[in-house]
Enzyme design. Structure first.
Site, PDB file in Angstrom:
ATOM      1  CE  LYS A  99       1.416 -14.423  -8.959  1.00 31.73           C
ATOM      2  NZ  LYS A  99       1.898 -13.041  -8.808  1.00 31.73           N
ATOM      3  CD  GLU A 106       6.358 -10.849 -11.153  1.00 31.53           C
ATOM      4  OE1 GLU A 106       6.709 -11.750 -10.373  1.00 31.53           O
ATOM      5  OE2 GLU A 106       6.817 -10.695 -12.293  1.00 31.53           O
ATOM      6  NE  ARG A 149       3.788 -20.943  -1.990  1.00 33.29           N
ATOM      7  CZ  ARG A 149       3.978 -19.872  -2.766  1.00 33.29           C
ATOM      8  NH1 ARG A 149       4.999 -19.060  -2.545  1.00 33.29           N
ATOM      9  NH2 ARG A 149       3.162 -19.603  -3.761  1.00 33.29           N
TER      10      ARG A 149
END
Ligand code: ATP
Ligand code: MG
Ligand code: MG
Length: 551
Positions: free
Chosen positions: A271, A33, A261
Site C-alpha cells: 500500500k 488497516e 504473501r
C-alpha cells in the site's frame, strides 16, 4: 469446495477440530488497516479467510484494524467494503472496528500492569531501539523497568488523561530483554499520540500497538484461526504470551497461522508504494486501470470470478514465492473467453470502398455473439467500410494472408473481397483501397465455401461509432525474472498507456453499460470504462488474446 479445502491451514484446522478444540466452529476474520485501497494481495487473504470459514461451515468477520489514527481514513473504510462485496464475499452483520475495543484493550493493559507484566517506560523511542540489542547481542533493561505496580497504574492513567506529550512515555510488556526473539524483548504495547481518530475523535490520546491490539481483537471476537502473512511469524510468541498472560486457554483462544504473501511479477503489492504512485502522479488514482488495486483491476475489466479463480489456483503456501502475472491474465482471459460477447472494432482505420456494391444499399450480416451460445446480432454492411491498417500490406511477403494488391480476403461474417486499387495521398501514404466483392460468397451463397486464406474484421463506415480505446502495458518494468526493483519509481514504464482516440466500433455497442465486456475480434478483451459519456465511448483493454501463461 475450492482448493482452499486442501491446504496446510485446513490441515491445522482439521487437527484442532479432532482435538476437540473450538466446539463452536471455525471463525476467521479479514483484518485490513484502512490506510489505503485493497490490492491483489489482499484478494488472496480475503479468499482464504472467507473460503476457510465457508468450507468449514463457519463464519468470517470483517474487522478494520484501525488502531493507528495517523494514516487512516473513512474513504478507505468505504472502498474496502465495496471491494470485498464486489469480490463476492459477505460478512453479514459482522463488521467490526478494532477502535471499538479501545476501552476493553485499555482494561487488558491495566490487568497486565496489575499482574506485574507491563510497565511504563520513560526512555525515548531512540533509546528503546538502542537498548533492544541485536540478533547476536541481548538487550539492556530500561532503568524504569522495575517501577512498582502502583506507580505504573498511576502513570498509565496519566498517559490516558493526556498529561504527557507524544513520545514522553510508553507502556511495555515485561518479558525478557535477553530473549533470542527480539520481538519478545519487552515490546511497546501503548504509545501516546495526540491525534484525532476517524471514529473515536479525541476520546483517546494513547493508542495500542498492532501486536497488542490484534491478538486481543481476535480473542474479543472469538476468532479461532487468525490467518496472517509470514512476516508475523516472529510475532506469534508474543501473540501467545499475551493471551496466556490474560488467561485465554489453548483450544478456546485464537491461534495465529502464517502463510506466504502474494508477490507478482511486474507488480507492486504494498500500500505504501501504491500510495506513492498515486500521490506522485504516476497514475490517475487508486483505480487507475494499471494499478493492482482491486478497484484498478475492476476498472481494467477483471471480473470477480477471474480473481477468485486466480486466488484458488495460486494456492496457499508456507514459503514466499513470485507468481507470474501472466497467470492472472490467463484467469481473466479464460473467463472472458467464455462469457464476453464478440464484436468488431477497428483501432486504426483504413477506408475500403467496394466499387461493385450498389450505392446506398445496406444489408445486415448475421453474426454470432459468442461461440458458447446461439445468441446473435445483425451487423450492417455498406459500400464503404473500414478495416485495420495493419490488415493491408502493399509489398506483402508470401506468408501475409491478409489483404494485399490483387489479393483476396474474407470479411468476417460477410463477403470475400479483392483489392483492385490502392489510393495514396501526396506523401505516398495509403489512404483508401478500392475493392470488389464476390456477391455469392456470403454464408448460404454459391461461392460461400470458396477458400481464401485470411479473414479480417471490419466496420461499416456509415454505421460505426467512434470510441476512445486505452491500451495498457505493465506499469513497472522489470528484468526477465519479473522482480520489482527496490527503486520501483525509476522502473515505472513511461509507455504503459497508449490512447487510441478514434477507433471505430460496431454499432451494436452503442449505449452499452459501463463495465460491459467484449472481445474485439482478433484484437483482445475490452471493457467499457467509467469515463464513457453519452457523446463518447471509452474502452480499456483488459488483456490481449494471446495467452503467454504456460502451466
Ligand atoms: P501492505 O503492506 O500492502 O500495507 P498490509 O499487510 O499492511 O499490506 P493490511 O491492511 O494490514 O495490509 O492487510 C490485511 C490483511 O491482508 C492482512 O492479514 C495481511 O496479511 C493480508 N495481506 C496483505 N498483503 C498481502 C499479500 N501480498 N498477500 C497475501 N495477503 C496479504
Ligand atoms: Mg497490516
Ligand atoms: Mg501496511
Amino acid at each position: 469446495n475450492t482448493s482452499v479445502g486442501s491446504n496446510f491451514i485446513q490441515n491445522e484446522i482439521n487437527d484442532d477440530l479432532k482435538n476437540g478444540y473450538y466446539p463452536e466452529g471455525v471463525h476467521t476474520r479479514f483484518p485490513p488497516e484502512p490506510n489505503g485501497y485493497l490490492h491483489i494481495g489482499h484478494a488472496k487473504s480475503i479468499c482464504l479467510n472467507f473460503g476457510l470459514a465457508k468450507n468449514n461451515g463457519g463464519i468470517c468477520n470483517l474487522r478494520f484494524d484501525d488502531t493507528n489514527p495517523v494514516k487512516e481514513d473513512v474513504e478507505y473504510v468505504d472502498s474496502i467494503q465495496e471491494d470485498i462485496k464486489w469480490l463476492g464475499f459477505s460478512w453479514d452483520d459482522r463488521m467490526f472496528f478494532a477502535s471499538d475495543y479501545f476501552g476493553k484493550l485499555y482494561d487488558y493493559a491495566v490487568e497486565l500492569i496489575k499482574k506485574g507484566l507491563a510497565y511504563v517506560d520513560d526512555l525515548t523511542a531512540e533509546e528503546i531501539r538502542s537498548y533492544r540489542g541485536t540478533l547476536t547481542e541481548p538487550g539492556k533493561e530500561s532503568p524504569y523497568r522495575n517501577r512498582s505496580v502502583e506507580e505504573n497504574l498511576e502513570l498509565f492513567q496519566k498517559m490516558k488523561a493526556g498529561e504527557f506529550g507524544d513520545g514522553e512515555k510508553v507502556l511495555r510488556a515485561k518479558i525478557d530483554m535477553a530473549a533470542p526473539n527480539i520481538v519478545m524483548r519487552d515490546p511497546v504495547i501503548y504509545r501516546i499520540a495526540h491525534v484525532s481518530h476517524h471514529r473515536t475523535g479525541d476520546e483517546w490520546c494513547i493508542y495500542p500497538m498492532y501486536d497488542f491490539a490484534h491478538p486481543l481483537s481476535d480473542a474479543i471476537e472469538e476468532i479461532t484461526h487468525s490467518v496472517c502473512t509470514l512476516e508475523f511469524e516472529d510475532h506469534r510468541p508474543f501473540y501467545d504470551w499475551l493471551l496466556d498472560a490474560l488467561g485465554f486457554k489453548v483450544g478456546a483462544r485464537p491461534r495465529q497461522i502464517e502463510f506466504a504473501r502474494l508477490n507478482l511479477t511486474n507488480t507492486v503489492t504494498s500500500k505504501r508504494k501504491l500510495r506513492q504512485l498515486v500521490e506522485e502522479g504516476y497514475v490517475s488514482g487508486w483505480d487507475d486501470p494499471r494499478m493492482p488495486t482491486i478497484s484498478g483491476l475492476r476498472r481494467r475489466g477483471y471480473t470477480p470470478n477471474s480473481l477468485r479463480t486466480f486466488c484458488e489456483e495460486i494456492g496457499v503456501a508456507k514459503a514466499n514465492s513470485l507468481v507470474d502475472v501472466a497467470m492472472l491474465e490467463h484467469c481473466v482471459r479464460d473467463d472472458l473467453n467464455k462469457n464476453a460477447d464478440r464484436i468488431m472494432a477497428v483501432l486504426h482505420p483504413l477506408k475500403v470502398v467496394i466499387t461493385n456494391y450498389p450505392e446506398g444499399q445496406k444489408e445486415f450480416m448475421v453474426a454470432d455473439n459468442n461461440p458458447n451460445t446461439s445468441a446473435h446480432r445483425y451487423v450492417p454492411f455498406f459500400r464503404e467500410l473500414y478495416i485495420e491498417q495493419e490488415d493491408f500490406m502493399e509489398d506483402a511477403p508470401k506468408k501475409f494472408f491478409r489483404l494485399k494488391p490483387e489479393g483476396e480476403v474474407r470479411l468476417k461474417h460477410g463477403y470475400i473481397i479483392k483489392c483492385e486499387e490502392v489510393i495514396k495521398d501526396e506523401a505516398g501514404n495509403v489512404v483508401e483501397l478500392h475493392c470488389t466483392y464476390d456477391p455469392e460468397s456470403k454464408t448460404g451463397g454459391a461461392t460461400a465455401n470458396r477458400k481464401v486464406k485470411g479473414t479480417i474484421h471490419w466496420v461499416s463506415a456509415e454505421d460505426a461509432i467512434e470510441a476512445e480505446v486505452r491500451l495498457y502495458d505493465y506499469l513497472i518494468e522489470t528484468d526477465e525474472n519479473g522482480e520489482v526493483p527496490a527503486d520501483f519509481l525509476a522502473a515505472v514504464n513511461k509507455k504503459s498507456l497508449e490512447v487510441v482516440e478514434h477507433a471505430l466500433i460496431e454499432p451494436s455497442a452503442s449505449f452499452t453499460a459501463v463495465g460491459t465486456h467484449y472481445q474485439f475480434l482478433r484484437t483482445g478483451y475490452f471493457v467499457v470504462d467509467k469515463d464513457t459519456t453519452p457523446e463518447k465511448l471509452v474502452f480499456n483493454r483488459v488483456v490481449g488474446l494471446k495467452d503467454s501463461w504456460a502451466k
